[in-house]
Motif scaffolding. Structure first.
Motif, PDB file in Angstrom:
ATOM      1  N   GLY A 127       0.927  -1.187   0.189  1.00  0.00           N
ATOM      2  CA  GLY A 127      -0.551   0.175   0.000  1.00  0.00           C
ATOM      3  C   GLY A 127       0.871   1.553   0.438  1.00  0.00           C
ATOM      4  N   PRO A 128       0.407   2.172  -0.047  1.00  0.00           N
ATOM      5  CA  PRO A 128       0.804   3.840  -0.041  1.00  0.00           C
ATOM      6  C   PRO A 128       1.534   3.925   1.156  1.00  0.00           C
ATOM      7  N   GLU A 129       2.738   4.748   0.786  1.00  0.00           N
ATOM      8  CA  GLU A 129       3.685   5.092   2.026  1.00  0.00           C
ATOM      9  C   GLU A 129       3.259   6.613   2.810  1.00  0.00           C
ATOM     10  N   ILE A 130       2.023   7.928   1.647  1.00  0.00           N
ATOM     11  CA  ILE A 130       1.434   8.409   2.027  1.00  0.00           C
ATOM     12  C   ILE A 130       0.029   8.261   2.080  1.00  0.00           C
ATOM     13  N   GLU A 131      -0.081   8.123   3.705  1.00  0.00           N
ATOM     14  CA  GLU A 131      -1.636   8.274   3.763  1.00  0.00           C
ATOM     15  C   GLU A 131      -2.489   9.148   4.298  1.00  0.00           C
ATOM     16  N   PRO A 186     -11.943 -14.166   1.511  1.00  0.00           N
ATOM     17  CA  PRO A 186     -11.122 -14.635   2.769  1.00  0.00           C
ATOM     18  C   PRO A 186     -10.162 -14.177   2.298  1.00  0.00           C
ATOM     19  N   PHE A 187      -9.937 -13.041   2.910  1.00  0.00           N
ATOM     20  CA  PHE A 187      -8.146 -12.907   3.092  1.00  0.00           C
ATOM     21  C   PHE A 187      -7.297 -13.345   3.509  1.00  0.00           C
ATOM     22  N   ARG A 188      -6.003 -13.737   2.998  1.00  0.00           N
ATOM     23  CA  ARG A 188      -4.099 -14.677   3.563  1.00  0.00           C
ATOM     24  C   ARG A 188      -3.457 -13.699   3.147  1.00  0.00           C
ATOM     25  N   ALA A 189      -2.870 -11.968   3.411  1.00  0.00           N
ATOM     26  CA  ALA A 189      -1.610 -11.737   3.320  1.00  0.00           C
ATOM     27  C   ALA A 189      -1.140 -10.971   4.195  1.00  0.00           C
ATOM     28  N   ILE A 190       0.875 -11.097   3.811  1.00  0.00           N
ATOM     29  CA  ILE A 190       1.547 -10.015   4.484  1.00  0.00           C
ATOM     30  C   ILE A 190       1.641  -9.247   3.688  1.00  0.00           C
ATOM     31  N   MET A 191       2.018  -8.125   3.978  1.00  0.00           N
ATOM     32  CA  MET A 191       2.584  -6.207   3.976  1.00  0.00           C
ATOM     33  C   MET A 191       3.621  -6.014   4.492  1.00  0.00           C
ATOM     34  N   PRO A 192       4.640  -6.009   3.704  1.00  0.00           N
ATOM     35  CA  PRO A 192       5.853  -5.815   4.397  1.00  0.00           C
ATOM     36  C   PRO A 192       5.420  -3.946   3.245  1.00  0.00           C
ATOM     37  N   GLY A 193       6.802  -3.401   4.361  1.00  0.00           N
ATOM     38  CA  GLY A 193       6.915  -1.885   3.487  1.00  0.00           C
ATOM     39  C   GLY A 193       7.419  -1.291   4.871  1.00  0.00           C
TER      40      GLY A 193
END
Ligand code: DAH
Length: 345
Positions: A127-131, A186-193
């Motif tokens: 996802g974006p770094e500016i939120e 269903p959602f099954r995720a990892i989100m690095p950032g």
């Protein structure tokens, strides 16, 4: 007789080597010249008996080819050597070699985390770094007056306005919200950032660092699933036998919430500086996604439940490589980075 000669000269040719043009010319005259050895041998060949001719013919041809091939390969060599001499190059000097680059330790650790969760069916999302305020705070159930919203922690880019504040994200939990808003369970995720916090830079704190967020939402997801998933993760990352323990904690977006400790990877629980002599180190926060968060993202909290977790990549790298000063990760000091050479590309 002829065969013996050929054998003897073959040995001589095989042993011969030079990178001097004049020595090579002597070789050519001796073997391949109009009055050379090969010419002599071919003359002698004419006189041998027909039976001998049959066997010797092949040998003779091979001998000639050997002499010619030797001459040609040495000619190439002497030409290169001559060119080098003319241009002042010394081909006998050792080469400079190529330096093989290294992976950044944070990239190595991130990849390892991603690979482990991939095996469990988690996909990678970003996802974006500016939120905006909604994705970073409000949708995650942060109360209006929560201290994390304070100027002290958050780098605000724009205050107020129609859609609220715009800021650099303070955690990757914002990506959970974006994912749930955009899809269906269903959602099954990892989100690095990368995440940002308004902190003075020191060995233990930095104004930016990295996290991996995890989210699993489906029907009947329980705290037992959370524990088993994270237990598996720790065994894979730090080796079998690494212990885990969960301590009750508080995050606005999870209920119940916990922090997970692992047995110290450095002293194996005996007590050291890393674990402050407790034998345990905290590596992540986790919990069951608060029903309010599910509802904020348009998901029926009566039908679905889920767990979430978040960890700092620097912390995980710290325990893996014993890197004590956070600043090393972003100083680009080649002496530091070179230590993490890996065969992984
Ligand atoms: N967002 C939290 C932080 O930055 C980490 C975290 C804790 C993420 C618990 C989660 C969670 O998803 O369930 O400190």
């Amino acid at each position: 007789m002829l065969q013996e000669k050929i054998t003897q000269y073959t040995a001589e040719i095989n042993a011969f080597s030079t990178d001097h043009a004049d020595e090579l010319e002597q070789f050519r005259i001796k073997f391949l010249g109009t009055k050379g050895i090969i010419k002599d041998i071919f003359d002698e060949f004419k006189a041998v008996s027909p039976e001998e001719k049959r066997t010797l013919g092949k040998v003779l041809n091979e001998f000639k080819q050997l002499a010619e091939a030797k001459y040609q390969s040495l000619k190439d060599l002497t030409e290169v050597a001559d060119t080098a001499k003319d241009s002042g190059l010394d081909l006998t000097l050792p080469g400079e070699g190529f330096e093989v680059g290294a992976r950044h330790p944070l990239a190595l650790v991130r990849r390892e985390i991603v690979e482990i969760f991939n095996k469990l069916g988690f996909i990678v999302a970003e996802g974006p770094e500016i939120e905006d305020d909604w994705h970073n705070f409000s949708a995650l159930n942060f109360p209006e007056e929560h201290p994390a919203r304070d100027m002290q922690d958050t780098f605000f880019i724009k205050k107020g306005g129609e859609k609220g504040d715009i800021a650099l994200r303070t955690h990757t939990s914002s990506v959970q919200v974006r994912m749930m808003e955009a899809g269906k369970p269903p959602f099954r995720a990892i989100m690095p950032g990368r995440v940002y916090r308004n902190e003075a830079i020191s060995a233990r704190a930095h104004c930016f660092f990295h996290q991996v967020e995890g989210l699993y939402v489906d029907e009947n997801v329980s705290f037992a699933d959370l524990k088993q998933t994270l237990f598996y993760f720790v065994q894979e990352l730090y080796g079998e036998g690494t212990k885990v323990r969960f301590r009750p904690s508080y995050f606005p977006f999870t209920e119940p919430s916990a922090e997970m400790d692992i047995s110290c990877t450095i002293c194996k629980g005996a007590g050291c500086q890393m674990c402050k002599y407790s034998g345990w180190v905290e590596i992540l926060g986790c919990g069951m996604v608060d029903p309010n968060v599910l509802e904020n993202c348009g998901i029926d909290s009566k039908k679905y439940s889920g767990f979430a977790f978040g960890m700092g990549i620097e912390r995980i790298a710290n325990l893996k490589f014993e890197i004590k000063d956070l600043r090393l990760f972003s100083e680009n000091d080649a002496r530091f980075l070179k230590q993490y050479k890996t065969s992984l590309i």
